[in-house]
Design a protein around this motif. Structure first.
Motif, short mmCIF file in Angstrom:
data_model
loop_
_atom_site.label_atom_id
_atom_site.label_comp_id
_atom_site.label_asym_id
_atom_site.label_seq_id
_atom_site.Cartn_x
_atom_site.Cartn_y
_atom_site.Cartn_z
N ASP A 152 0.85 -1.20 0.00
CA ASP A 152 0.00 0.00 0.00
C ASP A 152 0.89 1.24 0.00
O ASP A 152 1.06 1.91 1.02
N GLU B 40 0.40 4.09 -1.51
CA GLU B 40 -0.36 5.34 -1.38
C GLU B 40 -0.57 5.70 0.08
O GLU B 40 -0.33 6.83 0.51
N THR B 41 -1.03 4.73 0.88
CA THR B 41 -1.24 5.00 2.30
C THR B 41 0.08 5.20 3.01
O THR B 41 0.18 5.98 3.96
N ALA C 75 0.82 8.80 2.44
CA ALA C 75 -0.14 9.68 3.12
C ALA C 75 0.03 9.65 4.63
O ALA C 75 -0.27 10.63 5.32
N SER C 76 0.52 8.52 5.16
CA SER C 76 0.65 8.37 6.61
C SER C 76 1.99 8.85 7.13
O SER C 76 2.25 8.76 8.33
N ARG D 192 -1.64 -4.24 2.87
CA ARG D 192 -3.11 -4.25 2.87
C ARG D 192 -3.56 -5.69 2.64
O ARG D 192 -3.23 -6.31 1.61
N ASP E 65 -8.30 10.37 8.11
CA ASP E 65 -7.22 9.65 7.44
C ASP E 65 -5.92 9.66 8.22
O ASP E 65 -4.91 9.15 7.74
N PRO F 47 -3.06 8.51 10.75
CA PRO F 47 -2.70 7.13 11.11
C PRO F 47 -2.92 6.78 12.57
O PRO F 47 -3.14 5.62 12.89
N ILE G 125 -5.65 3.40 11.20
CA ILE G 125 -5.87 3.12 9.77
C ILE G 125 -5.56 1.67 9.41
O ILE G 125 -5.55 1.32 8.23
N TYR H 109 -11.30 -0.32 6.92
CA TYR H 109 -11.68 -0.39 5.51
C TYR H 109 -13.18 -0.48 5.32
O TYR H 109 -13.66 -0.54 4.18
#
Length: 840
Positions: free
Chosen positions: A540, A542-543, A546-547, A554, A713, A715, A722, A778
């Motif tokens: 993952d 992308e996360t 972002a985190s 995932r 969003d 963490p 998340i 999720y």
């Protein structure tokens, strides 16, 4: 004597000594200086600093106490560094701050030490100058040959104060004040300061107490009256009982405020560690008897350390952190992975020659961290293996705490909490972990450091697996879990490992992020395959971005085939607009292939309600059921469940709105995993912040939602906001469970918990039956919370809530310890927000 170059105080502040950088506009050569502020004993400041470019040249230091500053030149020899470099170096300093800053009241001032040339803040700086020792004490009463009272060091409430009992000025006994006295919480932040002790031969005229460390009389003198307790017993006892009742009520109402005031925000962890986690002479003295008591009966630890060209001083400190262990039954097994630095190899040879407990193996060619670690394990002869990286540090009590935990549980695998050491020496970014969580471990290695494993078990597993470099620890813990189960992996909730932020290591820079994420996905995928579980595992990225850099995978569990029918129970009383949005979103946005909606009408009174509900029932997936009588959330849902057709039950509030189509598929897939009894969802307020991310037992005094108010969003601590994880409970506002489990534990308690906490009680019954409760981020839904029933904002509702909270606590033993919530966190504050000191 350290040379001092005074500089008059000009009234200008020095700037932020806590910035943690190497000085504003630090030149590239800032890293050429290494040093540490060792301690402030009274007003005596000591430490060392070294220029690696010119080790024999003294390095000018700028010392600041508050807004006053002066420059010093270290000139004392440092034996340890001299041995390290093979020649004498004079780089230590010891200076009296009172002489350096005459006329300045130093008490409570922050003291920092920086390299004058670069502005680099020495490690362990800043510190604070402690004021004079301040012990207060009191003798409450004398009963025959016993005295009762308390003694507190107001500067360090963690100290167990030792006092001498003086009779007519002569010492006749020593007493340690370390018993619990809850009444002391009205004055202090802790309460382990009481004493009740027999004093044989207690007689004379006057009694006093003297602080044994300072020699100061801290209480008395008072007349010795041994018959006081027998005089006017009945009237005095009644007065004392009335006073005690009033005091207990005052403590009860004021305790949450006092505990919050005594706690530290997690953002201020550096200060928390300085006050309650750092090695001090006092802490060593308090813990040393426990290490001595273990003697030769405790386990022998083999600390294994792969080495590959670390900074020399970091390696020296890593080794020294093992040598300084309070617990003495250890050996250090080092495997050098063909370091290019002659100095590294020379240091390792020198350390091995100095201490027979240190063993070193050298490789002719580089083989990688897995092979090097396995070679170090091959040198080990201990009962347990402890893993240490070549640039990190163990806390001084690490092996003692692990030895004690092994003695209590005989666990084959143990792990601790950890933190990081910033380049300026501050301890930051604590990882305060939950107990072993198989669900969370599928996403992220929350075990990490300090990991201790029975050596025989490591041999059975074959050690680390080459080819998993970068994620070798995660792969090892997953294989350990398969072998010993979650019950065989013990969490020791103490910060015992300090992971140094090294700019040249993974902790200091990104490295190959995609490769590490792929590696995590690979080891988790193989783990699930070995368990025979069907799931899709992906990296993952992308996360991760972002985190802020959370390395995780995932995991999407496969749905059973065919998908079981889910009965979604939605109770309501009128609230047509809420029901329209709730049921409408269920029908239009849920992609799960097999579900029914059971809308429970609880005596709706508004004329438009029932016709609207009947309109909804035109959809074959919707049925309307009736419930009559007083509001009883548990009874309503129990009655509805009895008439449901599905093998899976989903209890849903009428103020929930579906926003993502696969929410139910996600929850049913989690529920279908072996050993899972209930699953909760991530619920968000309309403003996008978290309303529910699992329930923490003991939070707020009974139970409360984790991460409430956090951005949706964000963490959260260790990514727990998340990532899917095991929790003690989830809210009944969106709870998925199997019909079999629901019937087995008797559903919700509609007699004792009719309105509040029936969902928490249900989750605890599920766990008592041997099943786990999961929460998944999720499955995200919108929650308008209490829009129908309303908040508990009246005296009647508050009283009812208090009664049900009391029943829940009485049934489940007070709810004081949530295994998935680290005890470092203060429960009477925002979850994951405040830190409370832990007793030694």
């Amino acid at each position: 004597m350290t040379d001092i170059i005074p500089r008059p105080f000009d009234g200008q502040p020095l700037g932020d000594t806590l910035s943690g950088d190497l000085g504003a506009g630090s030149p590239a050569h800032a890293w050429h200086f290494h040093g540490r502020l060792d301690a402030i004993a009274g007003t005596l400041l000591s430490g060392w600093v070294l220029s690696t470019a010119s080790p024999h040249a003294p390095v000018a230091l700028r010392v600041a106490a508050g807004r006053a500053e002066a420059t010093i030149l270290p000139d004392r020899e440092a034996p340890a560094l001299s041995r390290l470099l093979g020649q004498p170096v004079r780089c230590r300093f010891a200076v009296d701050l009172a002489a350096l800053f005459p006329g300045v009241d130093l008490t409570g001032l922050p003291v920092s030490v920086r390299v004058a040339e670069s502005g680099q803040l020495l490690e362990n700086a800043p510190q604070t100058v402690a004021g004079p020792r301040a012990v207060v004490a009191h003798v409450d009463r004398m009963e025959g040959q016993r005295i009762l009272g308390w003694a507190v060091n107001t500067q360090d409430e963690g100290e167990a104060v030792e006092v001498e009992v003086l009779v007519d000025g002569h010492p006749i006994a020593r007493i340690v004040a370390n018993q619990q006295r809850r009444d002391l919480l009205a004055r202090f932040t802790t309460c382990d300061h009481g004493f009740e002790s027999a004093v044989p031969g207690l007689s004379g005229t006057e009694l006093s107490l003297r602080d044994r460390r300072s020699g100061a009389v801290v209480f008395g003198p008072i007349p010795i009256v041994l018959d006081e307790v027998r005089a006017s017993r009945s009237g005095a006892l009644a007065d004392r009982l009335d006073g005690l009742a009033a005091l207990l009520e005052e403590i009860r109402t004021d305790l949450p405020r006092q505990r919050r005031l005594a706690a530290y925000p997690i953002a201020d962890y550096a200060a928390y560690h300085r006050e309650h986690g750092a090695e001090t002479a006092g802490r060593r003295a308090r813990l040393a008897p426990r290490a001595a008591a273990l003697g030769q009966d405790g386990p022998l630890f083999s600390v294994v350390m792969p080495v590959c060209d670390p900074p020399l001083w970091m390696l020296a400190e890593a080794i020294e952190s093992v040598r300084r262990q309070l617990y003495g039954r250890w050996e250090l097994c080092i495997a050098d992975d063909a370091s290019r630095s002659d100095a590294v190899r020379a240091l390792l040879r020198d350390e091995s020659a100095r201490d027979s407990r240190i063993r070193v193996s050298f490789a002719a060619a580089r083989q990688g961290v897995c092979a090097a670690t396995n070679r170090a394990i091959g040198l080990a002869g201990g009962d347990y293996v402890a893993f240490l990286d070549h640039d990190d540090r163990l806390s001084f009590d690490a092996l003692l705490r692990m030895a004690e935990a092994i003695g209590e549980s005989r666990a084959p695998v143990l792990y601790s909490d950890e933190d990081r050491i910033a380049p300026d020496g501050r301890h930051v970014d604590p990882a305060l972990k939950p107990d072993l969580d198989p669900e969370l471990l599928q996403s992220v290695n929350h075990v990490c450091h300090l990991l201790v494993v029975k050596r025989a078990l490591l041999g059975e597993l074959g050690g680390l697996r080459p080819g998993f470099e970068g994620v070798q620890d995660h792969d090892l813990v997953l294989r350990l879990l398969e072998r010993v189960g979650a019950a065989g992996i013990r969490h020791v909730p103490r910060v015992l490992y300090h992971w140094r932020i090294n700019p040249s290591s993974l902790s200091g820079q990104g490295g190959n992020d995609a490769a590490i994420l792929d590696g995590i996905g690979r080891c988790v995928r193989e783990h699930l395959a070995r368990l025979g579980r069907r799931a899709t595992v992906t990296a993952d990225l992308e996360t991760f971005r972002a985190s802020g850099g959370l390395f995780h995978a995932r995991v999407r569990p496969a749905l059973p085939c065919p998908a079981p029918m889910v009965s979604i129970v939605v109770p309501t009383k009128d609230a047509v607009d809420l029901v329209r949005d709730c049921v409408g979103s269920l029908l239009s946005r849920t992609v799960y292939p097999n579900f029914e909606v059971v809308l429970v009408d609880h005596d709706s009174a508004e004329p438009q309600s029932r016709p609207f509900f009947n309109t909804l029932a035109r959809d074959p997936r919707v049925r309307v059921a009736d419930f009559h009588g007083p509001f009883n959330w548990a009874a309503i849902n129990n009655a509805a469940a009895a008439g449901c057709r599905g093998d899976v039950l989903c209890f849903l509030n009428n103020d929930i709105v579906v926003t993502e189509p696969d929410w139910l598929s996600e929850m049913v897939g989690r529920l279908a995993q072996p050993g899972v009894g209930a699953v909760g969802a991530k619920l968000l307020y309309p403003n996008g912040t978290v309303q529910h991310a699992g329930v923490v037992l003991g939070a707020g005094g009974t139970a409360d939602h984790a991460f409430a108010g956090l951005p949706g969003d964000a963490p959260g601590h260790l990514g727990q906001a998340i990532l899917p994880r095991t929790v003690s409970a989830v809210t009944g506002a969106c709870l998925v469970t199997s019909r079999t489990a629901f019937q087995a534990v008797g559903g919700f308690d509609m007699v004792h918990l009719p309105v509040a906490y029936a969902d928490v009680d249900y989750c605890l019954k599920i766990q008592q039956a041997g099943l786990r409760v999961l929460w998944t981020p999720y499955a995200r839904l919108l929650h308008l919370e209490t829009q129908t029933r309303g908040a508990d904002d009246t005296a009647e509702k508050a009283a009812r809530l208090a009664v049900e909270a009391g029943r829940l606590r009485a049934r489940w033993g007070g709810l004081s310890a949530d295994p998935f919530y680290n005890p470092h966190f203060e429960p009477l504050g925002p979850t994951y927000g405040l830190l409370r000191p832990q007793p030694d």
